[in-house]
Design a protein around this motif. Structure first.
Motif, PDB file in Angstrom:
ATOM      1  N   ARG A  90       8.872  -0.182   6.366  1.00 60.45           N
ATOM      2  CA  ARG A  90       9.151   1.192   5.723  1.00 60.45           C
ATOM      3  C   ARG A  90       7.717   1.917   5.655  1.00 60.45           C
ATOM      4  O   ARG A  90       7.619   3.170   5.754  1.00 60.45           O
ATOM      5  N   LYS A  91       6.482   1.395   5.658  1.00 60.25           N
ATOM      6  CA  LYS A  91       5.176   1.604   5.884  1.00 60.25           C
ATOM      7  C   LYS A  91       5.091   2.319   7.161  1.00 60.25           C
ATOM      8  O   LYS A  91       4.320   3.421   7.288  1.00 60.25           O
ATOM      9  N   ARG A 110      13.442  -1.715  -6.068  1.00 61.29           N
ATOM     10  CA  ARG A 110      14.199  -0.273  -6.055  1.00 61.29           C
ATOM     11  C   ARG A 110      14.467  -0.105  -4.872  1.00 61.29           C
ATOM     12  O   ARG A 110      15.506   0.468  -4.520  1.00 61.29           O
ATOM     13  N   LYS A 111      13.879   0.104  -3.706  1.00 60.62           N
ATOM     14  CA  LYS A 111      14.214   0.609  -2.605  1.00 60.62           C
ATOM     15  C   LYS A 111      14.741  -0.485  -1.434  1.00 60.62           C
ATOM     16  O   LYS A 111      15.448  -0.241  -0.530  1.00 60.62           O
ATOM     17  N   CYS A 112      14.412  -1.770  -1.654  1.00 57.48           N
ATOM     18  CA  CYS A 112      14.730  -2.763  -0.417  1.00 57.48           C
ATOM     19  C   CYS A 112      15.788  -3.894  -0.926  1.00 57.48           C
ATOM     20  O   CYS A 112      16.225  -4.739  -0.209  1.00 57.48           O
ATOM     21  N   SER A 155      13.051  -9.132   2.541  1.00 60.25           N
ATOM     22  CA  SER A 155      13.002  -7.966   1.846  1.00 60.25           C
ATOM     23  C   SER A 155      11.340  -7.587   2.009  1.00 60.25           C
ATOM     24  O   SER A 155      11.198  -6.260   1.977  1.00 60.25           O
ATOM     25  N   VAL A 156      10.329  -8.659   2.101  1.00 56.77           N
ATOM     26  CA  VAL A 156       8.941  -7.915   2.185  1.00 56.77           C
ATOM     27  C   VAL A 156       8.611  -7.339   3.559  1.00 56.77           C
ATOM     28  O   VAL A 156       8.265  -6.381   3.907  1.00 56.77           O
ATOM     29  N   LEU A 157       9.552  -8.180   4.509  1.00 53.76           N
ATOM     30  CA  LEU A 157       9.274  -7.378   6.075  1.00 53.76           C
ATOM     31  C   LEU A 157       9.971  -6.036   6.017  1.00 53.76           C
ATOM     32  O   LEU A 157       9.122  -5.178   6.673  1.00 53.76           O
ATOM     33  N   VAL A 158      11.080  -5.746   5.358  1.00 53.16           N
ATOM     34  CA  VAL A 158      11.712  -4.486   5.216  1.00 53.16           C
ATOM     35  C   VAL A 158      10.679  -3.506   4.560  1.00 53.16           C
ATOM     36  O   VAL A 158      10.474  -2.540   5.023  1.00 53.16           O
ATOM     37  N   CYS A 206       3.270  -3.302  -8.475  1.00 52.53           N
ATOM     38  CA  CYS A 206       3.701  -1.958  -7.773  1.00 52.53           C
ATOM     39  C   CYS A 206       4.668  -2.156  -6.668  1.00 52.53           C
ATOM     40  O   CYS A 206       5.646  -1.691  -6.532  1.00 52.53           O
ATOM     41  N   ARG A 207       4.056  -3.222  -5.762  1.00 56.29           N
ATOM     42  CA  ARG A 207       4.833  -3.372  -4.244  1.00 56.29           C
ATOM     43  C   ARG A 207       6.130  -3.980  -4.589  1.00 56.29           C
ATOM     44  O   ARG A 207       7.096  -4.050  -4.063  1.00 56.29           O
TER      45      ARG A 207
END
Length: 61
Positions: free
Chosen positions: A59-60, A30-32, A52-55, A23-24
């Motif tokens: 976002r959280k 989709r978003k990053c 991308s994971v940092l972004v 899901c992540r």
């Protein structure tokens, strides 16, 4: 018999964790913009993915 029951419970927990991770990754794609990773070099691809994971984590917040 008890081993089979605990094995099934462990399989269920593993599946739940796997779904959460997928899901992540889907959200990151989709978003990053993670689906736009087009780097070819072995050294640069992990850095782009890490960004991308940092972004996604930012976002959280």
């Amino acid at each position: 018999m008890k081993y089979e029951t605990s094995g099934k419970a462990q399989d269920y927990r593993d599946e739940c964790e796997r779904v959460e991770v997928e899901c992540r990754f889907s959200l990151a794609k989709r978003k990053c913009g993670m689906e736009l990773v087009t780097t070819k070099l072995r050294k640069t691809a992990p850095h782009v993915i890490a960004m991308s994971v940092l972004v996604l984590n930012l976002r959280k917040i």
